[in-house]
Design a protein around this motif. Structure first.
Motif, PDB file in Angstrom:
ATOM      1  N   GLY A  69      67.693 -60.140  70.529  1.00 42.05           N
ATOM      2  CA  GLY A  69      67.306 -58.971  70.195  1.00 42.05           C
ATOM      3  C   GLY A  69      66.032 -58.629  69.779  1.00 42.05           C
ATOM      4  N   ILE A  70      65.457 -59.029  68.875  1.00 40.11           N
ATOM      5  CA  ILE A  70      64.013 -58.809  68.646  1.00 40.11           C
ATOM      6  C   ILE A  70      63.035 -59.093  69.701  1.00 40.11           C
ATOM      7  N   GLU A  71      63.439 -59.957  70.600  1.00 38.10           N
ATOM      8  CA  GLU A  71      62.534 -60.338  71.829  1.00 38.10           C
ATOM      9  C   GLU A  71      62.437 -59.025  72.640  1.00 38.10           C
ATOM     10  N   GLY A  72      63.299 -58.120  72.454  1.00 36.20           N
ATOM     11  CA  GLY A  72      63.485 -56.909  73.262  1.00 36.20           C
ATOM     12  C   GLY A  72      62.070 -56.325  73.407  1.00 36.20           C
ATOM     13  N   TYR A  73      61.386 -56.248  72.467  1.00 28.83           N
ATOM     14  CA  TYR A  73      60.087 -55.377  72.468  1.00 28.83           C
ATOM     15  C   TYR A  73      59.308 -55.840  73.711  1.00 28.83           C
ATOM     16  N   CYS A  74      59.269 -56.912  73.955  1.00 26.73           N
ATOM     17  CA  CYS A  74      58.785 -57.428  75.273  1.00 26.73           C
ATOM     18  C   CYS A  74      59.309 -57.167  76.454  1.00 26.73           C
ATOM     19  N   GLY A  75      60.536 -57.455  76.561  1.00 29.58           N
ATOM     20  CA  GLY A  75      61.465 -57.076  77.533  1.00 29.58           C
ATOM     21  C   GLY A  75      61.817 -55.579  78.221  1.00 29.58           C
ATOM     22  N   SER A  76      61.606 -55.028  77.038  1.00 33.81           N
ATOM     23  CA  SER A  76      61.787 -53.650  77.134  1.00 33.81           C
ATOM     24  C   SER A  76      60.556 -52.949  77.715  1.00 33.81           C
ATOM     25  N   ALA A  77      59.582 -53.488  77.416  1.00 37.08           N
ATOM     26  CA  ALA A  77      58.260 -52.869  77.704  1.00 37.08           C
ATOM     27  C   ALA A  77      58.244 -53.235  79.271  1.00 37.08           C
ATOM     28  N   ALA A  78      58.374 -54.492  79.711  1.00 35.78           N
ATOM     29  CA  ALA A  78      58.347 -54.966  81.112  1.00 35.78           C
ATOM     30  C   ALA A  78      59.439 -53.867  82.051  1.00 35.78           C
ATOM     31  N   GLN A  79      60.400 -53.834  81.473  1.00 33.22           N
ATOM     32  CA  GLN A  79      61.375 -52.679  82.221  1.00 33.22           C
ATOM     33  C   GLN A  79      60.773 -51.307  82.313  1.00 33.22           C
ATOM     34  N   ILE A  80      60.430 -50.619  81.156  1.00 29.64           N
ATOM     35  CA  ILE A  80      59.666 -49.577  80.940  1.00 29.64           C
ATOM     36  C   ILE A  80      58.625 -49.204  82.172  1.00 29.64           C
ATOM     37  N   ASP A  81      57.705 -50.306  81.953  1.00 33.37           N
ATOM     38  CA  ASP A  81      56.819 -50.432  82.740  1.00 33.37           C
ATOM     39  C   ASP A  81      56.827 -50.557  84.155  1.00 33.37           C
ATOM     40  N   PHE A  82      58.033 -51.188  84.565  1.00 34.30           N
ATOM     41  CA  PHE A  82      58.630 -51.189  85.770  1.00 34.30           C
ATOM     42  C   PHE A  82      58.940 -49.866  86.335  1.00 34.30           C
ATOM     43  N   PRO A 105      71.818 -54.883  71.351  1.00 37.01           N
ATOM     44  CA  PRO A 105      71.079 -53.862  70.635  1.00 37.01           C
ATOM     45  C   PRO A 105      71.162 -54.193  69.193  1.00 37.01           C
ATOM     46  N   TYR A 106      72.052 -54.789  68.680  1.00 34.36           N
ATOM     47  CA  TYR A 106      72.133 -55.180  67.204  1.00 34.36           C
ATOM     48  C   TYR A 106      71.188 -55.883  66.551  1.00 34.36           C
ATOM     49  N   GLY A 107      70.716 -56.776  67.394  1.00 33.43           N
ATOM     50  CA  GLY A 107      69.511 -57.819  67.162  1.00 33.43           C
ATOM     51  C   GLY A 107      68.217 -57.128  67.210  1.00 33.43           C
ATOM     52  N   PHE A 108      68.046 -56.204  68.125  1.00 36.42           N
ATOM     53  CA  PHE A 108      66.925 -55.528  68.572  1.00 36.42           C
ATOM     54  C   PHE A 108      66.765 -54.536  67.400  1.00 36.42           C
ATOM     55  N   ALA A 109      67.672 -53.727  66.959  1.00 39.66           N
ATOM     56  CA  ALA A 109      67.720 -52.680  65.897  1.00 39.66           C
ATOM     57  C   ALA A 109      67.364 -53.149  64.632  1.00 39.66           C
ATOM     58  N   TRP A 110      68.106 -54.284  64.367  1.00 37.59           N
ATOM     59  CA  TRP A 110      68.101 -55.165  62.919  1.00 37.59           C
ATOM     60  C   TRP A 110      67.083 -56.061  62.766  1.00 37.59           C
ATOM     61  N   GLY A 111      65.906 -56.240  63.795  1.00 41.31           N
ATOM     62  CA  GLY A 111      64.902 -57.183  63.955  1.00 41.31           C
ATOM     63  C   GLY A 111      65.415 -58.712  63.777  1.00 41.31           C
ATOM     64  N   ARG A 113      67.107 -62.317  65.968  1.00 37.64           N
ATOM     65  CA  ARG A 113      67.213 -62.876  67.214  1.00 37.64           C
ATOM     66  C   ARG A 113      68.588 -63.004  67.503  1.00 37.64           C
ATOM     67  N   VAL A 114      69.463 -63.231  66.743  1.00 33.74           N
ATOM     68  CA  VAL A 114      71.031 -63.366  67.083  1.00 33.74           C
ATOM     69  C   VAL A 114      71.605 -61.789  66.870  1.00 33.74           C
ATOM     70  N   ASN A 115      72.883 -61.987  67.115  1.00 29.60           N
ATOM     71  CA  ASN A 115      73.835 -60.413  67.212  1.00 29.60           C
ATOM     72  C   ASN A 115      74.447 -60.446  65.913  1.00 29.60           C
ATOM     73  N   GLU A 116      75.413 -59.596  66.002  1.00 30.65           N
ATOM     74  CA  GLU A 116      76.138 -59.032  64.783  1.00 30.65           C
ATOM     75  C   GLU A 116      77.051 -60.043  64.480  1.00 30.65           C
ATOM     76  N   ASP A 117      77.306 -61.310  65.200  1.00 23.52           N
ATOM     77  CA  ASP A 117      77.993 -62.254  64.827  1.00 23.52           C
ATOM     78  C   ASP A 117      77.396 -63.481  64.422  1.00 23.52           C
TER      79      ASP A 117
END
Ligand SMILES: [Zn+2]
Length: 363
Positions: A69-82, A105-111, A113-117
């Motif tokens: 989730g929250i690590e998505g700021y990094c990976g999302s930016a790498a994908q968008i930059d690509f 997306p749950y972990g990303f939105a809620w800040g 690392r883990v998911n909704e479970d």
């Protein structure tokens, strides 16, 4: 040229940037909603998929963001930059490049690392029909990993128990006990779960839909929170004698590390994403890496993850403590500094290039 515009401030903003970049390239987006849950503002949560190049191409690359989730700021930016840059033109007749944006997306939105479970997705890819992996070290220091309170006194006590465990068994064993993965403490950290989560099933489906049928395939799974500041370590979960490791070692000029081999900043883990990649592609030459960017020292990352677990068990959004801990965990997994962002994008571009070169080569 590095443009830091690819970095976003929230999951919703990151998704917006990703969709804009995809539209600007004329790509259609396969949006997969995790309909069972919503974000903190009630927003719908999606993993979004785009494919560049020939869908039947013999060589295919999959890049995944926000496994944690929250690590998505990094990976999302790498994908968008690509998508925004010239590397997108690498895709074509012989090479298809698939981006899965925000697979948790749950972990990303809620800040988180883990998911909704409360599941660590990168520990969730185990065989649930077999006995689940044991982690006796975790059980030993569980009370220090899941403390009763976040008061100074309770945390001092917890950290003392961890230090004592380290002195007795070695500090590598501490990292192993905490992070390897555990399957019995649903309210704890690095919990791998007892069933395949939504994100697990989604990743497998994306692999089957977009990657199966290739001759050669590669996975780059973006992560943060381990290793030196801003450095992108190329981590594999292969034995060093495994042909998959040897191929990765050649592709990445000897820079690929092996958690089992002991030269990675990560210990060997159970149930990682690469297992899904190989499971779903049994007849394909497949190479799977995690690209892991360092942020802050590991004790700070642990403290933030532990505190985040605590507030989701015992607190609620809107309290002072909640906001403080959310700041703490964001800082642990996302360094909002220009030098760090630049290092992330430069390294991502470099690793994407090496991967494409490897896929297209004879190896
Ligand atoms: Zn991660």
């Amino acid at each position: 040229m590095i443009d830091l515009i690819a970095f976003a401030k929230t999951y919703v903003a990151a998704r917006g940037k990703f969709l804009d970049a995809a539209r600007a390239r004329g790509l259609s987006v396969d949006s997969r909603e995790n309909a069972a849950v919503k974000g903190p503002e009630g927003e719908a949560l999606y993993g979004d998929v785009v494919q560049l190049g020939n869908p039947q191409a013999p060589h295919r690359l999959l890049m995944v963001s926000a496994t944690h989730g929250i690590e998505g700021y990094c990976g999302s930016a790498a994908q968008i930059d690509f998508l925004n840059g010239p590397q997108a033109d690498l895709a074509g007749e012989d090479l298809s490049i698939v981006l899965l944006h925000a697979n948790n997306p749950y972990g990303f939105a809620w800040g988180r690392r883990v998911n909704e479970d409360n599941v660590d997705l990168n520990r969730n890819f185990v065989d649930f029909n077999a006995p689940l992996p044991e982690n006796s070290g975790y059980a030993n220091i569980r009370r220090a990993i899941v403390p009763k309170s976040l008061d100074e006194e309770a945390l001092k006590e917890a950290n003392k128990a961890i230090t004592e465990f380290g002195k007795r068994h070695g500090f590598d064993r501490v990292q192993e006990a905490i992070t390897r993965g555990q399957y019995h403490d649903a309210e704890g950290l690095y919990y791998g779960g007892t069933f395949p989560t939504w994100s697990n099933k989604n990743l497998r489906d994306v692999i089957r839909t977009y990657i199966a049928g290739a001759d050669k395939a590669a996975l780059i799974d973006f992560h943060t929170g381990l290793g030196p500041y801003g450095y992108g370590e190329i981590i594999t979960e292969y034995e060093k004698t495994d042909p998959n490791y040897l191929r990765a070692s050649r592709w990445y000029n000897g820079e690929a590390t092996s958690t089992i081999g002991g030269d990675s900043s990560s210990v060997a883990l159970t149930g990682t994403t690469d297992l899904a990649f190989h499971d779903e592609l049994p007849d394909i030459t497949a190479t799977a890496i995690a690209l892991e960017f360092g942020t802050v020292p590991s004790n700070e990352v642990f403290a933030a993850t532990r505190a985040d677990n605590w507030i989701h068990l015992h607190d609620r959004p809107g309290t002072l403590q909640w906001d403080e801990v959310k700041k703490q965990i964001r800082h642990a997994f996302y360094q909002e500094k220009d030098d760090w962002k630049k290092m992330v994008l430069e390294r991502s571009r470099e690793v994407i290039n090496m991967t494409v070169h490897g896929l297209k080569g004879e190896d």
